[in-house]
Write an enzyme that holds these catalytic residues in place. Structure first.
Site, short mmCIF file in Angstrom:
data_model
loop_
_atom_site.label_atom_id
_atom_site.label_comp_id
_atom_site.label_asym_id
_atom_site.label_seq_id
_atom_site.Cartn_x
_atom_site.Cartn_y
_atom_site.Cartn_z
N HIS A 296 0.84 -1.20 0.00
CA HIS A 296 0.00 0.00 0.00
C HIS A 296 0.87 1.25 0.00
O HIS A 296 1.85 1.33 0.75
CB HIS A 296 -0.91 0.02 1.24
N TYR A 475 3.74 0.38 4.95
CA TYR A 475 4.37 -0.72 5.69
C TYR A 475 3.59 -2.02 5.64
O TYR A 475 3.50 -2.75 6.61
CB TYR A 475 4.61 -0.28 7.15
N HIS A 476 3.07 -2.33 4.44
CA HIS A 476 2.27 -3.54 4.26
C HIS A 476 2.78 -4.41 3.11
O HIS A 476 1.98 -4.93 2.31
CB HIS A 476 0.80 -3.19 4.01
N PRO A 477 4.09 -4.64 2.97
CA PRO A 477 4.56 -5.47 1.86
C PRO A 477 4.07 -6.90 2.00
O PRO A 477 3.94 -7.43 3.10
CB PRO A 477 6.08 -5.38 1.98
#
Length: 540
Positions: A296, A475-477
């Site tokens: 995101h 911070y959503h890999p």
């Protein structure tokens, strides 16, 4: 420890790894080792909820990854913090508890089968949760993970934001994890008794009391060991010394969306031609390892306000002293919460069947940077307010590859943000919506001026240039070792077994078939929960 044998060796004590440790050890029949590259989560700024601003650049608890310069982000290198500590990123994140849209799990089911569909996910979430708001068809109570309803001690401007967003036509939503996701409301949090309720606190710490659980910290796994094509253990480095441990049943990699594909490639599982350029012997040619990277992207719009915000109390020394005393004495105040008190989900087009954008409200601003710190505890020297957003299901895809065969050299991260016309178009529509919220009566009368991007930024081209220059990861890999039934497009099968080898699984956000529309800590915990079921189904 060197030479010891366990039934299960779990690499990584992050959100999924902590859940695996608890569930795989619960019967007492299996010897479980958890190997974590970082150290203890018993640190003040880990435990204090708002302390995560101090952890943003702290190498003691953070991998401090950086992407390659990204054309989609105006050539900027993006900073990607990931947890290097017990609890992983659940020990350094913003603690927002969002499951995602029900249809996200329909997408998972189409890729990986019914064990990962919405009904299975909802049942698992209800078993995981001990929700302060009480149980119903959606929420759970009595589970290991306490979820704060976050209804007390909110900043007064939260209500102003909610009424302004509702004035644009968004509905009030009392529970984003309930019957519907769209709307605006207060976020549930993984906070308990004024302390961060990480996966380590909720799952790993209870498991560590069992005699069949061992946790080895400050130990970085450098490769998976194979006998033929079967994983039989791992090699690690700890305090400058090398060690090995054996796994009689399975090795389970839970290193996250960056760490897991990195370790797979270091161990000889990945795109064969790429691995050979680094002198790595091939165990299995797996071209999808490291591909399909999805994340995101988000940014904030910021206003100067005519009324006090958290800036006014968190900036001066006397304010810091006041909120510090309040937190230590009463467990309340801004330090006892995330900065994202509220937010929501909206569609940039009425033609869409589900929300494609997420909102974050912060009675706070940080335009003036402080070197080496995400300045949550040192905000701007004026009354500032920010409303942020991020895209829910970007179509851009990046990849993770090796820079070196040296396991201590970070991998190359190519994010490819905003590399599709779809992602650019929906972000353009989304940032315009932020200004619609700010123009509504409840909040409009309290705004002195727009600071970022500022009133001079009006044309579509200027708005696009602005969000390319200021956006970054939220911070959503995920999806870099994706799960699926189709071997041509996946790295692991629906039971999380790595294709092409035996005795090896991956269980973390890297196996997401698709990126969830929302924060990813909850689905990472879910993967650990359901993943443990799949592992135990085949246990010896």
């Amino acid at each position: 420890m060197d030479g010891a044998t366990f039934d299960y060796v779990i690499v990584g004590a992050g959100s999924a790894g902590c859940v695996l440790a608890e569930r795989l050890s619960a019967s007492g029949r299996h010897r479980v080792l958890v190997i974590e590259a970082g150290g203890s989560d018993r640190r003040f700024y880990v435990q204090m909820p708002l302390g995560y601003g101090k952890l943003f650049y702290d190498p003691a608890v953070n991998w401090l990854y950086a992407t390659e310069p990204d054309p989609g982000l105006a050539g900027n290198r993006d900073h990607w913090p990931r947890g290097k500590v017990l609890g992983g990123s659940s020990s350094i994140n913003a603690m927002v508890w969002i499951r995602g849209h029900a249809s996200d799990y329909d997408d998972w089911e189409s890729e990986a089968g019914g064990a990962w569909g919405w009904e299975a996910a909802r049942t698992a979430y209800r078993a995981i949760e001990d929700n302060e708001a009480g149980g119903d068809d959606w929420r759970g109570t009595g589970g290991p993970l306490f979820i704060s309803a976050n209804r007390r001690d909110l900043h007064p401007l939260v209500e102003t934001f909610l009424r302004s967003a509702e004035a644009t036509g968004l509905p009030c939503n009392e529970d984003f994890n309930g019957a519907r996701q769209e709307g605006v409301g207060v976020y549930q949090m993984t906070i308990r008794n004024a302390r961060r309720n990480s996966a380590a606190r909720a799952f790993l710490r209870p498991a560590m009391k069992r005699p069949n659980v061992t946790v080895l910290t400050h130990a970085q796994v450098t490769r998976v060991l194979f006998k033929g094509r079967r994983a039989v253990g791992v090699e690690y480095q700890r305090h400058g010394r090398s060690g090995r441990v054996r796994a009689e049943s399975e090795v389970i990699i839970a290193g996250g969306a960056i760490g897991s594909p990195h370790l797979l490639m270091l161990s000889g599982i990945g795109p064969a031609a790429h691995l050979r350029t680094h002198g790595i012997d091939i165990v299995a040619d797996a071209p999808n390892v490291g591909r399909n990277l999805n994340d995101h992207q988000g940014l904030n719009y910021t206003w100067r306000m005519t009324v006090p915000t958290y800036n006014d109390i968190l900036r001066p020394w006397w304010g810091k002293a006041l909120v510090g005393m309040k937190y230590l004495l009463t467990g309340s105040g801004p330090l006892a919460k995330s900065i994202n008190h509220a937010g929501g989900f909206f569609r940039t087009s009425p033609d869409l069947t589900r929300p494609n954008m997420q909102l974050y409200f912060q009675a706070f601003s940080t335009l003036v940077p402080r070197v080496g710190e995400r300045p949550l505890l040192t905000p701007d020297p004026f009354s500032g307010l920010s409303i942020g957003l991020s895209n829910c299901r970007p179509t851009s895809r990046g990849e993770i590859t090796l820079k070196s065969a040296d396991p201590f050299v970070h991998p190359r991260i190519v994010a490819n943000a905003f590399s599709t016309e779809n992602d650019v178009a929906e972000m353009l529509a989304a940032v315009k919506f932020l200004r619609r919220i700010a123009a509504e009566g409840p909040i409009r009368s309290l705004i002195a001026e727009e600071l970022r991007p500022g009133p001079s930024v009006q044309t579509d081209d200027d708005l696009i240039a602005d969000f390319r220059a200021r956006s970054g990861t939220v911070y959503h890999p995920s999806c870099t070792a994706r799960m699926g039934r189709d071997a041509a497009t996946s790295v692991v099968d629906p039971d999380l077994r790595v294709r092409g080898v035996e005795g090896l699984r991956v269980c973390d956000a890297s196996v997401f078939p698709t990126l969830i529309g929302g924060n990813t800590n909850a689905p990472s915990i879910l993967v650990g929960w359901i993943g443990a079921e799949r592992i135990l189904k085949n246990a010896r």
